[in-house]
Design an enzyme around this catalytic site. Sequence first.
Site, PDB file in Angstrom:
ATOM      1  N   LYS A  42      18.726 -83.922  -6.222  1.00  0.00           N
ATOM      2  CA  LYS A  42      19.882 -84.365  -5.487  1.00  0.00           C
ATOM      3  C   LYS A  42      19.654 -85.707  -4.784  1.00  0.00           C
ATOM      4  O   LYS A  42      20.581 -86.292  -4.248  1.00  0.00           O
ATOM      5  CB  LYS A  42      20.215 -83.316  -4.397  1.00  0.00           C
ATOM      6  CG  LYS A  42      20.570 -81.970  -4.963  1.00  0.00           C
ATOM      7  CD  LYS A  42      20.711 -80.939  -3.850  1.00  0.00           C
ATOM      8  CE  LYS A  42      19.623 -79.918  -4.039  1.00  0.00           C
ATOM      9  NZ  LYS A  42      19.457 -78.909  -3.030  1.00  0.00           N
ATOM     10  N   GLY A  43      18.424 -86.192  -4.790  1.00  0.00           N
ATOM     11  CA  GLY A  43      18.065 -87.350  -3.968  1.00  0.00           C
ATOM     12  C   GLY A  43      18.878 -88.603  -4.205  1.00  0.00           C
ATOM     13  O   GLY A  43      19.093 -89.396  -3.292  1.00  0.00           O
ATOM     14  N   ASP A  99      16.256 -91.767  -6.288  1.00  0.00           N
ATOM     15  CA  ASP A  99      16.202 -92.259  -4.917  1.00  0.00           C
ATOM     16  C   ASP A  99      14.950 -93.086  -4.656  1.00  0.00           C
ATOM     17  O   ASP A  99      15.006 -94.166  -4.105  1.00  0.00           O
ATOM     18  CB  ASP A  99      16.294 -91.095  -3.915  1.00  0.00           C
ATOM     19  CG  ASP A  99      15.311 -89.957  -4.223  1.00  0.00           C
ATOM     20  OD1 ASP A  99      14.551 -90.053  -5.215  1.00  0.00           O
ATOM     21  OD2 ASP A  99      15.298 -88.968  -3.476  1.00  0.00           O
ATOM     22  N   ASP A 102       7.701 -92.786  -6.138  1.00  0.00           N
ATOM     23  CA  ASP A 102       6.522 -92.561  -5.293  1.00  0.00           C
ATOM     24  C   ASP A 102       5.287 -92.553  -6.197  1.00  0.00           C
ATOM     25  O   ASP A 102       4.857 -93.602  -6.673  1.00  0.00           O
ATOM     26  CB  ASP A 102       6.740 -91.243  -4.534  1.00  0.00           C
ATOM     27  CG  ASP A 102       5.670 -90.958  -3.503  1.00  0.00           C
ATOM     28  OD1 ASP A 102       4.904 -91.858  -3.154  1.00  0.00           O
ATOM     29  OD2 ASP A 102       5.588 -89.817  -3.022  1.00  0.00           O
ATOM     30  N   LYS A 130       7.495 -96.867  -3.281  1.00  0.00           N
ATOM     31  CA  LYS A 130       6.238 -96.867  -2.505  1.00  0.00           C
ATOM     32  C   LYS A 130       5.149 -97.337  -3.461  1.00  0.00           C
ATOM     33  O   LYS A 130       4.451 -96.533  -4.070  1.00  0.00           O
ATOM     34  CB  LYS A 130       5.908 -95.450  -2.029  1.00  0.00           C
ATOM     35  CG  LYS A 130       6.734 -94.936  -0.894  1.00  0.00           C
ATOM     36  CD  LYS A 130       6.174 -93.580  -0.440  1.00  0.00           C
ATOM     37  CE  LYS A 130       7.251 -92.734   0.187  1.00  0.00           C
ATOM     38  NZ  LYS A 130       6.830 -91.349   0.415  1.00  0.00           N
ATOM     39  N   PHE A 151       6.802 -91.125   4.938  1.00  0.00           N
ATOM     40  CA  PHE A 151       7.800 -90.180   4.415  1.00  0.00           C
ATOM     41  C   PHE A 151       9.149 -90.538   5.021  1.00  0.00           C
ATOM     42  O   PHE A 151       9.328 -90.530   6.237  1.00  0.00           O
ATOM     43  CB  PHE A 151       7.421 -88.735   4.735  1.00  0.00           C
ATOM     44  CG  PHE A 151       8.209 -87.766   3.906  1.00  0.00           C
ATOM     45  CD1 PHE A 151       7.766 -87.374   2.653  1.00  0.00           C
ATOM     46  CD2 PHE A 151       9.433 -87.265   4.361  1.00  0.00           C
ATOM     47  CE1 PHE A 151       8.514 -86.507   1.861  1.00  0.00           C
ATOM     48  CE2 PHE A 151      10.184 -86.403   3.575  1.00  0.00           C
ATOM     49  CZ  PHE A 151       9.715 -86.018   2.327  1.00  0.00           C
ATOM     50  N   ASP A 158      15.693 -86.237   1.419  1.00  0.00           N
ATOM     51  CA  ASP A 158      15.603 -85.067   2.294  1.00  0.00           C
ATOM     52  C   ASP A 158      14.187 -84.757   2.758  1.00  0.00           C
ATOM     53  O   ASP A 158      13.212 -85.238   2.182  1.00  0.00           O
ATOM     54  CB  ASP A 158      16.110 -83.834   1.557  1.00  0.00           C
ATOM     55  CG  ASP A 158      15.079 -83.343   0.521  1.00  0.00           C
ATOM     56  OD1 ASP A 158      14.693 -84.127  -0.353  1.00  0.00           O
ATOM     57  OD2 ASP A 158      14.639 -82.175   0.621  1.00  0.00           O
ATOM     58  N   ARG A 164      19.781 -85.533   4.404  1.00  0.00           N
ATOM     59  CA  ARG A 164      20.392 -86.329   3.321  1.00  0.00           C
ATOM     60  C   ARG A 164      21.614 -87.089   3.827  1.00  0.00           C
ATOM     61  O   ARG A 164      21.990 -88.114   3.272  1.00  0.00           O
ATOM     62  CB  ARG A 164      20.819 -85.415   2.163  1.00  0.00           C
ATOM     63  CG  ARG A 164      19.665 -84.737   1.435  1.00  0.00           C
ATOM     64  CD  ARG A 164      20.162 -84.141   0.124  1.00  0.00           C
ATOM     65  NE  ARG A 164      19.260 -83.129  -0.415  1.00  0.00           N
ATOM     66  CZ  ARG A 164      18.207 -83.394  -1.195  1.00  0.00           C
ATOM     67  NH1 ARG A 164      17.933 -84.621  -1.522  1.00  0.00           N
ATOM     68  NH2 ARG A 164      17.453 -82.407  -1.641  1.00  0.00           N
TER      69      ARG A 164
HETATM   70  P1  IMP Z   1       7.160 -88.988  -7.514  1.00  0.00           P
HETATM   71  O1  IMP Z   1       7.268 -88.043  -8.669  1.00  0.00           O
HETATM   72  O2  IMP Z   1       5.888 -88.798  -6.747  1.00  0.00           O
HETATM   73  O3  IMP Z   1       7.400 -90.433  -7.883  1.00  0.00           O
HETATM   74  O4  IMP Z   1       8.240 -88.562  -6.472  1.00  0.00           O
HETATM   75  C1  IMP Z   1       9.551 -88.815  -6.658  1.00  0.00           C
HETATM   76  C2  IMP Z   1      10.425 -87.819  -5.939  1.00  0.00           C
HETATM   77  O5  IMP Z   1       9.800 -87.287  -4.759  1.00  0.00           O
HETATM   78  C3  IMP Z   1      11.645 -88.514  -5.474  1.00  0.00           C
HETATM   79  O6  IMP Z   1      12.657 -88.387  -6.424  1.00  0.00           O
HETATM   80  C4  IMP Z   1      11.970 -87.823  -4.176  1.00  0.00           C
HETATM   81  O7  IMP Z   1      12.831 -86.739  -4.427  1.00  0.00           O
HETATM   82  C5  IMP Z   1      10.666 -87.296  -3.657  1.00  0.00           C
HETATM   83  N1  IMP Z   1      10.095 -88.172  -2.599  1.00  0.00           N
HETATM   84  C6  IMP Z   1       9.059 -89.031  -2.714  1.00  0.00           C
HETATM   85  N2  IMP Z   1       8.811 -89.669  -1.552  1.00  0.00           N
HETATM   86  C7  IMP Z   1       9.742 -89.215  -0.680  1.00  0.00           C
HETATM   87  C8  IMP Z   1      10.022 -89.505   0.697  1.00  0.00           C
HETATM   88  O8  IMP Z   1       9.392 -90.329   1.386  1.00  0.00           O
HETATM   89  N3  IMP Z   1      11.070 -88.815   1.244  1.00  0.00           N
HETATM   90  C9  IMP Z   1      11.804 -87.904   0.557  1.00  0.00           C
HETATM   91  N4  IMP Z   1      11.576 -87.614  -0.728  1.00  0.00           N
HETATM   92  C10 IMP Z   1      10.552 -88.250  -1.340  1.00  0.00           C
HETATM   93 MG    MG Z   2      14.198 -86.875  -6.215  1.00  0.00          MG
END
Ligand code: IMP
Ligand code: MG
Length: 183
Positions: A42-43, A99, A102, A130, A151, A158, A164
């Site tokens: 949902k991000g 969204d 990371d 990030k 974070f 969220d 959100r």
């Molecule tokens: P990744 O797979 O580590 O790149 O993470 C991506 C997903 O983790 C994003 O789509 C977000 O839903 C969640 N996420 C990563 N960092 C944050 C944050 O700082 N706040 C909230 N959600 C995050």
């Molecule tokens: Mg997400």
Amino acid sequence: MIGQNEKILITQEAIQKRVEALATEITQDYEGKELTILALMKGSVVFLADLLRLIPIPLRLEVLPVSSYHGGLETSGVVTFATHFLPDILNHHVLLIDDILDSGTTLKAITTCILEKKPASLRSCVLLHKKIKTQPGIKAEYVGFEIPDAFVVGYGLDYQEYYRNLPEIRVLSAETIALRGQK
Ligand code: IMP
Ligand code: MG
């Protein structure tokens, strides 16, 4: 009121300006083509709604529920999404919207799956990046803001499904984490 303890990282005005610039870039890049937007839920819901209305080209919208955090502050490393939700994208230009980029685990899992379906092209667009946390070799073609390793919540993002609805991006505070606890 929510978000009282969280410091603002990116204001509403700054987000709006950047979203407009991203939409202009995307519109120019896909001029004369048809686009399939695949938004990760949902991000990306708030970002998507703002961005979508500023891209005046023929496009289809598909959404894919994805989760990888499962309530914590770090990715669990396990990306959950249902492949049967993926639309038919053979020979379509696909733009993935999320969204935040990371570690890149999510983007990598989804793009691998999409590429198997042979789209005409595939690019990614994220509001936040990030950079310091992202595994080498994973990138998004369109990035709203590079942010530090904190974070963040708001504008769709969220913590344990809350925040959100904040209109700006804020950094989750130590007080809130202590109060809500980590799963
Ligand atoms: P990744 O797979 O580590 O790149 O993470 C991506 C997903 O983790 C994003 O789509 C977000 O839903 C969640 N996420 C990563 N960092 C944050 C944050 O700082 N706040 C909230 N959600 C995050
Ligand atoms: Mg997400």
